[in-house]
Write a protein that holds these residues in place. Structure first.
Motif, mmCIF file in Angstrom:
data_model
loop_
_atom_site.group_PDB
_atom_site.id
_atom_site.type_symbol
_atom_site.label_atom_id
_atom_site.label_comp_id
_atom_site.label_asym_id
_atom_site.label_seq_id
_atom_site.Cartn_x
_atom_site.Cartn_y
_atom_site.Cartn_z
ATOM 1 N N GLY A 48 0.816 -1.226 0.000
ATOM 2 C CA GLY A 48 0.000 0.000 0.000
ATOM 3 C C GLY A 48 0.839 1.261 0.000
ATOM 4 N N LEU A 49 1.983 1.211 0.650
ATOM 5 C CA LEU A 49 2.839 2.388 0.690
ATOM 6 C C LEU A 49 3.862 2.382 -0.447
ATOM 7 N N GLY A 50 3.862 1.329 -1.244
ATOM 8 C CA GLY A 50 4.840 1.240 -2.326
ATOM 9 C C GLY A 50 6.258 1.199 -1.777
ATOM 10 N N ALA A 51 6.454 0.377 -0.751
ATOM 11 C CA ALA A 51 7.760 0.294 -0.097
ATOM 12 C C ALA A 51 8.753 -0.480 -0.955
ATOM 13 N N THR A 52 9.999 -0.441 -0.510
ATOM 14 C CA THR A 52 11.053 -1.187 -1.197
ATOM 15 C C THR A 52 11.627 -2.202 -0.217
ATOM 16 N N VAL A 53 11.727 -3.440 -0.678
ATOM 17 C CA VAL A 53 12.299 -4.489 0.166
ATOM 18 C C VAL A 53 13.797 -4.551 -0.125
ATOM 19 N N ILE A 54 14.587 -4.307 0.917
ATOM 20 C CA ILE A 54 16.043 -4.312 0.744
ATOM 21 C C ILE A 54 16.578 -5.658 1.220
ATOM 22 N N THR A 55 17.350 -6.309 0.357
ATOM 23 C CA THR A 55 17.830 -7.647 0.709
ATOM 24 C C THR A 55 19.361 -7.677 0.699
ATOM 25 N N SER A 56 19.874 -8.859 0.979
ATOM 26 C CA SER A 56 21.323 -9.048 0.955
ATOM 27 C C SER A 56 21.874 -8.897 -0.458
ATOM 28 N N LYS A 57 21.008 -8.910 -1.449
ATOM 29 C CA LYS A 57 21.470 -8.864 -2.841
ATOM 30 C C LYS A 57 21.067 -7.617 -3.599
ATOM 31 N N ARG A 58 19.892 -7.062 -3.240
ATOM 32 C CA ARG A 58 19.317 -6.043 -4.129
ATOM 33 C C ARG A 58 18.178 -5.312 -3.434
ATOM 34 N N GLU A 59 17.560 -4.432 -4.211
ATOM 35 C CA GLU A 59 16.349 -3.779 -3.735
ATOM 36 C C GLU A 59 15.193 -4.208 -4.623
ATOM 37 N N ILE A 60 14.065 -4.560 -4.010
ATOM 38 C CA ILE A 60 12.922 -5.054 -4.787
ATOM 39 C C ILE A 60 11.711 -4.174 -4.476
ATOM 40 N N ALA A 61 11.091 -3.649 -5.518
ATOM 41 C CA ALA A 61 9.878 -2.845 -5.311
ATOM 42 C C ALA A 61 8.752 -3.747 -4.827
ATOM 43 N N ALA A 62 7.907 -3.215 -3.946
ATOM 44 C CA ALA A 62 6.807 -4.021 -3.396
ATOM 45 C C ALA A 62 5.978 -4.652 -4.503
ATOM 46 N N ASP A 63 5.746 -3.889 -5.576
ATOM 47 C CA ASP A 63 4.916 -4.412 -6.674
ATOM 48 C C ASP A 63 5.527 -5.656 -7.312
ATOM 49 N N ASP A 64 6.825 -5.800 -7.182
ATOM 50 C CA ASP A 64 7.487 -6.974 -7.771
ATOM 51 C C ASP A 64 7.767 -8.067 -6.735
#
Lengths: 786, 265
Positions: free
Chosen positions: B128-144
């Motif tokens: 809902g907030l269009g957050a970004t998931v930050i991982t050990s490898k990359r950044e992933i948009a919530a939509d993906d």
């Protein structure tokens, strides 16, 4: 007397329970402890060809794996039922055989097939999963309403059509005639939803076989350890009674489900003998959902006729009662003599007929659960009363008043004779405390907030104090339902009460002690209540059917009478006075009008030192009594539930719940209120939240708290409680019993309130938000479209 | 519970290496889903890699445009965090309504998002907030990130280290709890930022958390409850089970959306 009858004495048992110091069966540790897990039937109906336990037996810590056929070979008996019901055509009931572990057919998901004994619980469970099962799945009958259908899968070969009995009560011709001439006839079909008992402590057993003594000890979660010992000895051939000790230590709730003797206890005892180890089994929560005896599960069609004045002329019910795959210990009596005999409710009904068809299905056994039969009768009657009032345009309270029984004793058309009561007073008090007069204003105010307010009644009577032995014997019971007690006064004057009742939440340690404190004026701390051990208490019939008060306490009263009589003889002899002049006050026996007296402990000492007893008197001060009631007792009550429904979501909030009860004499009002709180909460649980759900194949969908909704504190309101006591004339205390009343009376009050709020009477329990919303859509098609 | 190997690395790199070296490794954070599942023998990972001791995994960072919350931050910490309460109160309230106090003091945001339970609350906020998931490898948009029930874009040896939530001018969450489990039967997160509105729904959808385009369009035009009156929720896309059918859940989605809009103000 501050600790006597009627005092709000704080519970003696609370310190150990609240501080986590209770000692439950699973807390028992023995020296050579091994642990059991069960291999269970994974489908609702299957022919079990055999198991392959090779891999499991090779696993670390595994001691033994045994199956049903081996048990049978060792002579362990089949499970029994305690009450024989005769069908209306005079034929005996017809039930399937229940082996403690499956010999050929698995008949419900969870049916025990093999026991795995291992060094640790984790090893036992892992090995149980590794046992390979060779089985053929068979068609299953799952739902109550389907069991009697043509072509329904047969649960047992020897029970054609799955019909266990086709029982009737009352006079059908008279009821039909009454209905034919009735001015108004109300009809309704209802489902009394199947419930899982959910005691806080799951079932558990520790079985210890002592080879040197050839003696067994069983620690178990039982509401009636003596009955367990009797059944294990007489029917299951585990061991004769004198070589079997059964101990039910602290037990964390039962609600009926721990009356029964289950396959697991028997199997653990047998496995202890087979393995030479002490065998412990403790159910996990999903096992409890699968295998604890469920409650209720009726489908009922009811018809009630009224004359032009609103007086009931006839009442007729037609019920299918689901007994499950096997007939549990008291499963047969619950839908018959604990249900059909209550069909008169608290109303003067001139003609009643009830028909109950009990059926097998491929589901867990169904047996008595808090209220047992009486909630089913009450739900049927009270929904009918409310429905009829709405149909006839009458006030539901007035319709009830018009039909209330006014004189006691009252002989119903369905066997029972009610002892005492004042139903008008209860309803008057409840209406006042619920402020029924202000309801319309509250409803209008709720409407201004977009909420739907409704009000619902339930006025009920129930039968407690199970039960006169000869009477229940004539109706098919295999046992007598008296109770025993022993009162021991020690040389220092302290008192031990040994009782055959069993406390698993009922506060006996406190309330039973109040009786002795009241009688002799001794501090309650000087009185100890001992129960739950067949080596300590001679015999007892246990706790269920709200019997510990009217029956168990009555036995104690009789024993106290005997102790008092002997104590007075000793005092009269010592004080050189007449027994008739003696009074007991504040822990002293006094000669009235003089300063001559003996302290209570001096009498105890005199009895045991025995230097100066009346001629011919035996030393000691200890008496035993058995009490066999002459009738049931009949608590009654008037309940009023007020709800507010959110039409957007179907969420129902109980905004007020008023209960005015007649329990006869009350020993400890605080404990009684606690029982009502718990009972009403369980009733609200049944009405709005709880329900055992199977899928079409018989798999249990509600096998954990993720899907089975138990009432939480925020689901229920703060209750408004009151009492009006008409003491029972049939027992020494005038006590009627209070353990089940809340669960018996409350479900129809809740449903009547919700159906009033939403304007749709087509609603079954549990009235979950989704069902209430759907019922609202059904009567408001315009709203549904939006 | 079956035996398992327990690791407690002190860096993300060590955690990733423990995870890739394991036969069937699982990341352990608060363990509020994983441990009960293991106790019931429904999961039997060979190795557990506990990420809670890794520096930087806990806490809230405010860079002015977004809040970045460490993956091992508990729900209780998020609910009580002054920055979250000041900048994204809707998110703090959501965290404060997850499970019960015991769950909130153990369960973590990273664990909830990685598990992607279809009835969990956090996925609605992340989407809902269009957050970004930050991982050990990359950044992933919530939509993906969310790919259906219990399924995400995470690879086997990939660990969530933080979630970055862009600030919104309005944001709120409303949920309807399942009467038994108290998980969301329908939970709706609405957020407005720069005139554009996102609506994410959890608990109700047959395929996990999803965005509702019709509601987003309606609310972008006018951010009000009544704007939702003429939007439709397709009952056929909803879960249907013993607690409620698709029609009921579709209704709940709309009602909860309205309540979220009302809360967001």
């Amino acid at each position: 007397m501050s600790d006597g009858i009627g005092a709000r004495v704080k519970r003696k048992e609370d310190k150990r329970f609240i501080t986590g110091k209770g000692k439950y069966t699973d807390d028992i540790r023995t020296e050579n402890q091994a642990y059991a897990a069960f291999v269970r039937c994974p489908v609702a109906h299957a022919k079990i060809n055999g198991i392959n336990a090779d891999a499991a037996l090779a696993m670390e810590g595994v001691i033994a794996i045994h199956t049903g056929p081996e048990m049978k070979e060792d002579g362990i008996g089949d499970m029994i039922t305690g009450w024989a019901i005769t069908s209306k055509d005079g034929s005996p009931m017809n039930c399937g055989v229940w082996n403690p572990m499956v010999t050929t057919y698995g008949r419900y998901v969870g049916d025990a097939i093999a026991i795995v004994v291992a060094e640790t619980q984790a090893q036992a469970r892992a090995a149980a999963e590794a046992v390979e099962l060779d089985y053929e799945e068979l068609p299953a009958t799952v739902f109550t309403g389907d069991a009697l259908n043509d072509g329904a899968a047969q649960v047992h070969e020897n029970v054609p059509g799955n019909m266990i009995y086709d029982w009737e009560i009352g006079d059908e011709a008279k009821a039909n005639a009454g209905l034919a001439n009735a001015h108004h006839v109300t009809e309704l079909e209802m489902v009394n939803n199947r419930l899982s008992p959910n005691p806080m402590e799951p079932r558990s057993a520790v079985a210890i076989y002592d080879e040197a003594e050839d003696h067994y000890t069983l620690y178990t979660t039982s509401q009636n350890p003596h009955v367990a010992r009797l059944v294990l000895s007489a029917f299951y051939n585990v061991a004769p009674e004198h070589k079997l000790r059964v101990i039910a230590p602290d037990v964390g709730g039962g609600f009926g489900s721990k009356i029964y003797i289950y396959p697991e206890e028997i199997t653990c005892l047998w496995a202890s003998m087979k393995t030479g180890r002490s065998v412990k089994w403790t159910s996990d929560r999903t096992e409890a959902f699968l295998t604890d005896a469920h409650g209720r599960d009726h489908v009922t069609k009811a018809t009630m006729g009224f004359d032009a004045d609103g007086r009931i002329v006839a009442f007729k019910t037609d019920t299918i009662a689901n007994i499950g795959a096997y007939v549990s210990l008291f499963a047969t009596v619950t839908p018959t003599y604990l249900h059909g005999t209550l069909l008169s409710g608290c109303y003067d009904m001139p003609a009643i007929y009830g028909n109950v068809k009990a059926v097998h299905t491929n589901t867990a056994p169904v047996d008595a659960y808090r209220g047992a039969g009486r909630p089913e009768a009450t739900y049927t009657i009270e929904r009918m009363m409310e429905t009829a009032a709405r149909e006839m345009g009458m006030d539901p309270a007035e319709l009830r008043r018009k039909n209330f029984i006014n004189e006691f004793p009252y002989q119903t058309e369905v066997i029972l004779q009610y002892d005492s009561g004042d139903y008008h007073k209860l309803l008057d008090m409840a209406q006042k405390e619920a402020d029924v007069a202000g309801f319309e204003a509250r409803k209008a105010e709720a409407a201004s907030r977009g909420k739907l307010r409704g009000i619902g009644y339930s006025t009920f009577v129930e039968a407690c104090g199970l039960a006169p032995s000869a009477a229940v014997g004539s109706l098919g019971s295999a046992v007598g339902l008296w109770e025993s007690a022993e009162v021991r006064v020690n040389p220092v004057g302290t008192i031990e009460i040994l009782t055959g009742s069993h406390s698993h939440g009922q506060s006996h340690q406190t309330t039973f002690a109040q009786l002795a404190a009241d009688r002799f004026g001794v501090p309650i701390d000087n009185v100890q209540v001992i129960h739950g051990d067949t080596d300590k208490v001679q015999f007892g019939m246990g706790t269920y059917g709200s019997r510990s008060g009217p029956v168990g306490m009555s036995a104690i009263m009789k024993a106290l009478d005997k102790v008092e009589a002997k104590a007075k003889k000793i005092a009269a002899h010592t004080l050189e006075a007449s027994e008739d002049d003696l009074v007991i006050e504040n822990g002293e026996v006094k000669v009235a009008g003089t300063d001559k007296k003996m302290a209570w402990h001096e009498i105890g000492l005199a009895a045991y030192i025995a230097h100066n007893l009346p001629e011919g008197m035996e030393p000691g001060l200890k008496e035993t009594a058995f009490f066999d009631p002459v009738n049931f007792s009949f608590p009654s009550g008037a309940l009023i539930c007020e709800v507010e429904v959110d039409p957007d979501t179907g969420v129902t909030e109980i905004v007020k719940f008023t209960a005015v009860d007649d329990f006869g004499t009350i020993i400890n009002p605080m404990v009684v209120e606690g029982q009502v709180h718990g009972g009403v909460t369980q009733g609200i649980g049944q009405a709005m939240l709880e329900g055992v759900v199977h899928d079409e194949s018989g798999q249990l969908l509600t096998a954990s708290y993720m899907d089975y909704a138990m009432p939480r504190a925020d689901d229920v309101p703060s209750y408004t409680l009151d009492h009006n006591s008409t003491p029972s004339p049939l027992n020494p205390l005038g006590i009627k019993g209070c353990g089940e009343a809340g669960a018996i009376g409350s479900p129809p009050a809740v449903i009547n309130a919700i159906t009033d709020a939403i304007g749709n009477n087509d609603l079954d329990m549990p009235a979950t938000p989704s069902k209430v919303w759907a019922a609202l859509q059904a009567v408001k098609p315009a709203m549904a479209a939006e | 519970m079956y035996d398992t190997n327990y690791h407690k690395p002190s860096s993300v790199a060590d955690a990733v290496s423990a995870l890739s070296g394991a036969e069937d490794g699982k990341v352990l954070a608060g363990g509020q889903t994983l441990l009960p599942t293991m106790k019931q023998h429904l999961a039997a990972p060979s190795d557990l890699v506990d990420i809670r001791a890794i520096p930087g995994m806990v806490g809230v960072d405010d860079d002015g445009d977004a809040l970045t919350i460490g993956a091992a931050t508990t729900h209780a910490e998020v609910a009580a965090d002054p920055t979250v309460n000041a900048k994204l109160p809707g998110l703090a309230k959501l965290a404060g309504g997850i499970g019960d106090p015991a769950v909130r003091h153990m369960g973590t945001i990273g664990g909830s998002v990685a598990n992607n339970d279809p009835a969990a609350d956090y996925p609605a906020a992340v989407l809902g907030l269009g957050a970004t998931v930050i991982t050990s490898k990359r950044e992933i948009a919530a939509d993906d990130f969310f790919e259906g029930m219990f399924t995400t874009a995470l690879e086997d040896d990939e660990i969530i280290t933080a979630i970055r939530f862009p600030l919104a001018s309005k944001a709120a969450y409303a949920k309807f709890p399942n009467p038994a489990s108290r998980y969301a039967m329908a939970g709706v997160f609405v957020a407005e930022s720069g005139g554009s509105v996102r609506v994410a729904v959890t608990g109700a959808g047959a395929d996990g958390v999803f965005r509702h385009e019709g509601m987003e369009n309606a609310l972008s035009g006018q951010f009000s409850e009544s704007a939702l009156d003429y939007t439709d929720v397709d009952a056929g896309d909803m879960l249907s089970d013993l607690h409620g059918d698709g029609a009921y859940r579709a209704n709940l989605v709309k009602v909860m959306a309205k309540r979220a809009v009302a809360k967001a103000g």
